[in-house]
Each structure stands twice: as C-alpha cells, then as structure tokens.
Design an enzyme around this catalytic site. Sequence first.
Site, PDB file in Angstrom:
ATOM      1  N   ASP A 153     -10.222  -3.248   1.383  1.00  0.00           N
ATOM      2  CA  ASP A 153      -9.578  -2.494   1.930  1.00  0.00           C
ATOM      3  C   ASP A 153     -11.379  -2.542   2.291  1.00  0.00           C
ATOM      4  O   ASP A 153     -11.771  -1.339   1.689  1.00  0.00           O
ATOM      5  CB  ASP A 153      -8.845  -1.800   2.676  1.00  0.00           C
ATOM      6  CG  ASP A 153      -8.915  -1.164   3.820  1.00  0.00           C
ATOM      7  OD1 ASP A 153      -9.967  -0.558   4.806  1.00  0.00           O
ATOM      8  OD2 ASP A 153      -7.762  -0.996   4.317  1.00  0.00           O
ATOM      9  N   HIS A 174     -12.118   1.716   2.630  1.00  0.00           N
ATOM     10  CA  HIS A 174     -11.982   2.756   1.135  1.00  0.00           C
ATOM     11  C   HIS A 174     -12.219   3.034   0.098  1.00  0.00           C
ATOM     12  O   HIS A 174     -11.474   3.462  -1.261  1.00  0.00           O
ATOM     13  CB  HIS A 174      -9.899   1.902   0.982  1.00  0.00           C
ATOM     14  CG  HIS A 174      -9.009   2.274   1.941  1.00  0.00           C
ATOM     15  ND1 HIS A 174      -7.634   1.748   1.303  1.00  0.00           N
ATOM     16  CD2 HIS A 174      -9.155   2.340   3.125  1.00  0.00           C
ATOM     17  CE1 HIS A 174      -6.941   1.379   2.668  1.00  0.00           C
ATOM     18  NE2 HIS A 174      -6.998   2.128   3.448  1.00  0.00           N
ATOM     19  N   LYS A 193      -6.925   2.340  -2.819  1.00  0.00           N
ATOM     20  CA  LYS A 193      -7.390   3.520  -1.568  1.00  0.00           C
ATOM     21  C   LYS A 193      -8.533   4.392  -2.705  1.00  0.00           C
ATOM     22  O   LYS A 193      -8.043   4.611  -3.383  1.00  0.00           O
ATOM     23  CB  LYS A 193      -7.173   4.227  -0.363  1.00  0.00           C
ATOM     24  CG  LYS A 193      -7.772   5.079   0.144  1.00  0.00           C
ATOM     25  CD  LYS A 193      -6.095   5.303   1.509  1.00  0.00           C
ATOM     26  CE  LYS A 193      -6.679   5.905   2.951  1.00  0.00           C
ATOM     27  NZ  LYS A 193      -6.007   6.184   4.070  1.00  0.00           N
ATOM     28  N   TRP A 244       0.825  -1.278   0.203  1.00  0.00           N
ATOM     29  CA  TRP A 244       0.075  -0.117   0.097  1.00  0.00           C
ATOM     30  C   TRP A 244       1.215   0.968   0.435  1.00  0.00           C
ATOM     31  O   TRP A 244       1.530   1.689   0.611  1.00  0.00           O
ATOM     32  CB  TRP A 244      -0.762  -0.052   1.093  1.00  0.00           C
ATOM     33  CG  TRP A 244      -1.668   1.289   1.439  1.00  0.00           C
ATOM     34  CD1 TRP A 244      -2.461   1.584   0.252  1.00  0.00           C
ATOM     35  CD2 TRP A 244      -1.454   2.336   1.907  1.00  0.00           C
ATOM     36  NE1 TRP A 244      -3.101   3.401   1.067  1.00  0.00           N
ATOM     37  CE2 TRP A 244      -2.285   3.181   1.850  1.00  0.00           C
ATOM     38  CE3 TRP A 244      -0.109   2.887   3.078  1.00  0.00           C
ATOM     39  CZ2 TRP A 244      -2.173   4.710   2.562  1.00  0.00           C
ATOM     40  CZ3 TRP A 244      -0.521   4.023   3.094  1.00  0.00           C
ATOM     41  CH2 TRP A 244      -1.652   4.965   3.041  1.00  0.00           C
ATOM     42  N   ASP A 259     -12.545   8.141   7.877  1.00  0.00           N
ATOM     43  CA  ASP A 259     -11.559   8.004   8.283  1.00  0.00           C
ATOM     44  C   ASP A 259     -12.102   6.440   8.780  1.00  0.00           C
ATOM     45  O   ASP A 259     -12.408   6.059   7.696  1.00  0.00           O
ATOM     46  CB  ASP A 259     -11.743   8.050   9.963  1.00  0.00           C
ATOM     47  CG  ASP A 259     -10.763   6.997  10.689  1.00  0.00           C
ATOM     48  OD1 ASP A 259      -9.664   6.445  10.224  1.00  0.00           O
ATOM     49  OD2 ASP A 259     -10.984   6.044  10.983  1.00  0.00           O
ATOM     50  N   ASP A 261      -7.484  -4.407   9.808  1.00  0.00           N
ATOM     51  CA  ASP A 261      -6.788  -3.257   9.666  1.00  0.00           C
ATOM     52  C   ASP A 261      -7.731  -2.216  10.336  1.00  0.00           C
ATOM     53  O   ASP A 261      -8.493  -1.423   9.769  1.00  0.00           O
ATOM     54  CB  ASP A 261      -6.947  -2.622   7.973  1.00  0.00           C
ATOM     55  CG  ASP A 261      -5.609  -1.453   8.020  1.00  0.00           C
ATOM     56  OD1 ASP A 261      -4.764  -1.042   8.689  1.00  0.00           O
ATOM     57  OD2 ASP A 261      -5.032  -1.036   6.824  1.00  0.00           O
ATOM     58  N   HIS A 292      -9.234  -7.073   3.585  1.00  0.00           N
ATOM     59  CA  HIS A 292      -9.037  -5.947   4.910  1.00  0.00           C
ATOM     60  C   HIS A 292      -9.849  -5.315   5.595  1.00  0.00           C
ATOM     61  O   HIS A 292     -11.177  -4.629   5.176  1.00  0.00           O
ATOM     62  CB  HIS A 292      -7.696  -4.643   5.083  1.00  0.00           C
ATOM     63  CG  HIS A 292      -6.273  -5.570   5.480  1.00  0.00           C
ATOM     64  ND1 HIS A 292      -5.299  -3.347   4.670  1.00  0.00           N
ATOM     65  CD2 HIS A 292      -5.768  -5.842   5.139  1.00  0.00           C
ATOM     66  CE1 HIS A 292      -4.424  -3.976   5.356  1.00  0.00           C
ATOM     67  NE2 HIS A 292      -4.451  -5.601   4.920  1.00  0.00           N
ATOM     68  N   ASP A 334     -10.452   3.848   9.063  1.00  0.00           N
ATOM     69  CA  ASP A 334      -9.518   2.757  10.020  1.00  0.00           C
ATOM     70  C   ASP A 334     -10.626   2.458  11.587  1.00  0.00           C
ATOM     71  O   ASP A 334      -9.501   2.309  12.264  1.00  0.00           O
ATOM     72  CB  ASP A 334      -8.441   2.771  10.094  1.00  0.00           C
ATOM     73  CG  ASP A 334      -8.146   3.114   8.412  1.00  0.00           C
ATOM     74  OD1 ASP A 334      -7.898   1.904   8.443  1.00  0.00           O
ATOM     75  OD2 ASP A 334      -7.117   3.806   8.137  1.00  0.00           O
ATOM     76  N   GLU A 339      -3.138  -2.698  -2.526  1.00  0.00           N
ATOM     77  CA  GLU A 339      -4.257  -2.055  -2.066  1.00  0.00           C
ATOM     78  C   GLU A 339      -4.291  -0.596  -1.896  1.00  0.00           C
ATOM     79  O   GLU A 339      -3.727  -0.071  -2.511  1.00  0.00           O
ATOM     80  CB  GLU A 339      -3.865  -2.364  -1.038  1.00  0.00           C
ATOM     81  CG  GLU A 339      -4.969  -1.795   0.114  1.00  0.00           C
ATOM     82  CD  GLU A 339      -4.955  -1.259   1.782  1.00  0.00           C
ATOM     83  OE1 GLU A 339      -3.638  -1.754   2.514  1.00  0.00           O
ATOM     84  OE2 GLU A 339      -5.764  -1.539   2.862  1.00  0.00           O
TER      85      GLU A 339
HETATM   86  C1  RNT Z   1      -3.847   2.331   4.301  1.00  0.00           C
HETATM   87  C2  RNT Z   1      -4.522   0.899   4.059  1.00  0.00           C
HETATM   88  C3  RNT Z   1      -2.912   0.510   5.095  1.00  0.00           C
HETATM   89  C4  RNT Z   1      -2.283   0.952   6.425  1.00  0.00           C
HETATM   90  C5  RNT Z   1      -1.589  -0.406   6.985  1.00  0.00           C
HETATM   91  C6  RNT Z   1      -0.759   0.624   7.894  1.00  0.00           C
HETATM   92  O1  RNT Z   1      -5.225   3.550   3.941  1.00  0.00           O
HETATM   93  O2  RNT Z   1      -5.336   1.022   4.801  1.00  0.00           O
HETATM   94  O3  RNT Z   1      -3.192  -0.787   5.202  1.00  0.00           O
HETATM   95  O4  RNT Z   1      -3.850   0.689   7.477  1.00  0.00           O
HETATM   96  O5  RNT Z   1      -0.673  -1.095   5.850  1.00  0.00           O
HETATM   97 ZN    ZN Z   2      -5.522  -1.773   4.988  1.00  0.00          ZN
END
Ligand code: RNT
Ligand code: ZN
Length: 427
Positions: A268, A271, A237, A194, A303, A335, A295, A305, A235
């Site tokens: 993810d 994302h 985003k 990523w 946000d 994640d 993820h 996460d 990955e």
């Molecule tokens: C970031 C990604 C990635 C990170 C990690 C720390 O937006 O989701 O996976 O969170 O690599």
């Molecule tokens: Zn991630």
Amino acid sequence: MENFREKDRRAVEAAYEAAKAQYTSLGVDADAALAVLAETPISVHCWQGDDVGGFEVQEEAVDGGGIMATGDFPGRARNADELRADASKAFSLIPGKLRFNLHAIYAETDGERVERDRLGPEHFRRWIDWGKANGVALDFNPTFFAHPLANSGYTLSSADENVRSFWVRHGIACRRIAEVMGRAQGGPCVINHWIPDGAKDQPTDRWGPRQRLMKSLDEMLAVPLDTAFCKDAVESKLFGIGSEDYVVGSHEFYLSYALRRGVVLCLDMGHFHPTETIHDKLSAVLTFQDEILLHVSRGIRWDSDHVVVFNDDVRNVFLELVRGNALARTNIALDFFDASINRIGAWVIGTRSVLKALLYALLEPTERLRNMEADGDLAGKLALLEETKTLPFGAVWDMHCLNRGLPVGPAWLNEMYAYERDVLGTR
Ligand code: RNT
Ligand code: ZN
C-alpha cells in the site's frame, strides 16, 4: 453549478493525430498504449462509497481499528442497493476495465445479525449477481476491525485464544466466500488480509504477537481451497492511529511470510515512512515473487488514504511496472476514502488518476531512454525524461475517453453534479 462543455469530437481526433505523430517520432506507439490501457484491470474499492461503514447489524460500540474517514458530505450510501447505484454511476465516468473490491462488512443479511465467523457466500449473492450482470469481477477482504473483538487492538495476533480463534474462523469464512466469487466470475478473486494489530506505546513483547500472527495465518491458509479462484494477499503497515509504536504485521513480517508461504504481498503506497515511496520496491520484490497486490493510495502526513491524484509517486509506480513488463503480475487495486467531498467524485478522480498514470507510463519512450543509458549518455537520458513531461499526453487521454464513449475533459463533472442533486440530495 458550472456547466462544462464537451470537447468537439473532431478537435479531439485531430489533437490525437498530432500527438500520435510526436510519440511515433520517439518510437512510441500511442494506439498500442491505448489498447493496453483499455485492457488493464483496476480494482475499485467499495469503501469510498460509505466511509468504510459497511452494513452490519451491530449492537456494541466498536473501535475503528485505525480506520477513520473524516467529513460529512451529504448522501453517503446507507445500504447495498445505494452503494451499487453509486458505484455504477462512478463506473460510468471512468474509462477503464474495472473490478470491485468488497469487504466482509458489506454482507447483505436482510436485517439479521450474522457474526463474522458465520458469514457465507449466501450473504454476498446479490453482489455476485450484480458483478455478473455488469461484467465486473469481484475482489474481497475479511474485516478484522470495527468489531467488539477488535477493541483490544489485537485480532489474529491476540493472546486471548477466544479472540484469536474467532478471527481465524472469520478469515477462513472469507476465503470460502472469495473462492465462490472467483468461481462465479471464472477467474481469481483476490482476498487481501489486513489487520490493525499493534500498540500505541513501547510494547515489551514484540515477539509473541508476531508468532501468533504467523500461526493464525497458517491456520487460515491450511484450509484447502482452489487458489485459481481464491488468491490470498497480506498487507503490511508501518503505523496507524493507536498503533504508532508497533504494528504486528509490518513490512518485514509480511515480506518474509509471503516469500515463505507463497502468498501475494500487498504494497500500500501509504503504509511506509511518510517520505518513503514504493516504486523502488517493485523490482526488488518481483525479482522473487510471482505477483503483487498494489494498493494505490496517497499518504499525507499521518493519513495513508487520501484520494489518489496524478502525482510523481503514482507515475513512478506505473513507470516501474511498465518498464519491468510487470503489469500482468500486478493486481492493481485502490485504497482511499474521503468523506468530505462528493464520494462519487472521489472514486472518479482517484481512478481516473490511476489510469492517467498508467497511460503516461505506457507512452514513455523507454526503449530510447534505455539505449541512451546503456550508451552512457546520461545527460541525454535525463533531458529526454524531462521532455516527455510536456509531450501532448492530454490529447491521448482525451482520445481514450472518447473511444470509451465518455465525456472528454471535466465534462464528467456535469454528471456528478446532476447525481448529487437528484440522488444524493434526496437521501
Ligand atoms: C488499512 C489498509 C486496508 C484498508 C482497507 C479498508 O490501513 O490500507 O487496506 O484501508 O482494508
Ligand atoms: Zn490498503
């Protein structure tokens, strides 16, 4: 702190027997569901333990690359020994088959400054030994952020050849480390790539960075490694802090890249557009790809996460994977990071929620629902889907905790409080 009583073993067993009978009447085998639950690996991310800080020796100020943990709950792990101790504590409260997911910044260099393109397996020796000793397989990530050469906002897609080639070398160094980890554990180490690359506002060149990213990834992947041990994933985003307008590694970019190059696509959950969910993407992507990396995360507004909870989004993802018989083709990883609550609690809450979602999916009377749908009984199908929501799922979950020798119900919180007092409180 409150003391939570452990549920009586016999009461848990009796509730389970009654629940099991209810599931049986719908054609669901609860024992079989528990067996799958116990065997499905979940990769727990190391970075919840220290707010994505890592233990690198650095001299210059760095930009986090869109990664920012907020909060200052006491007791953050300050070194790898503390992180291992904290992770072990969390693992002891999670009834699952767990892996551990490391980032390159968690290298142990004994106080020496080692540039990221010089990292080697020797800097992860203690992690590898810890994994072996505890029966925990490792996964890995290059760290393309929080570094002076990432301050411009571009790494693998940088127009500056010195910067770009530095990050390519980092990627290659990390792939070599992942291969060694995989070999040591006798099975694949998933390495996820990523990058934070992107622009805050209306770049006029959206093309160049993408061409350079393709080239950089190709250079990294050209290094011949045993893919039985080093399994590469990419990955995407949609936006990040400081890359609101443009992210080089977008979903379309990596979806295409993964298909063309035969690497694993990482989805993810945080994302995509704030109201976009990923469960509908699984059957689409897995129709063409052999496997995915997931993820599991929780997006809240901007946000991506937040600590995972047992919500519709996570349930829907696992329902899709179970319905599509795709668990074996899914590398499940977590994640999220929250520095405002007990970090061990965050790990345990998030991971237990994922296990609950998986169990919930495994207990769905899918066969029956499918038949109703095929027969055109759509009201019946919708009604049964609703009925399943109030089945005694909790009794099956409690039985699982008991089977694994863990505290049942909120009793695990006593362990968290004690650790907070005796360990975190002394840091
Ligand atoms: C970031 C990604 C990635 C990170 C990690 C720390 O937006 O989701 O996976 O969170 O690599
Ligand atoms: Zn991630």
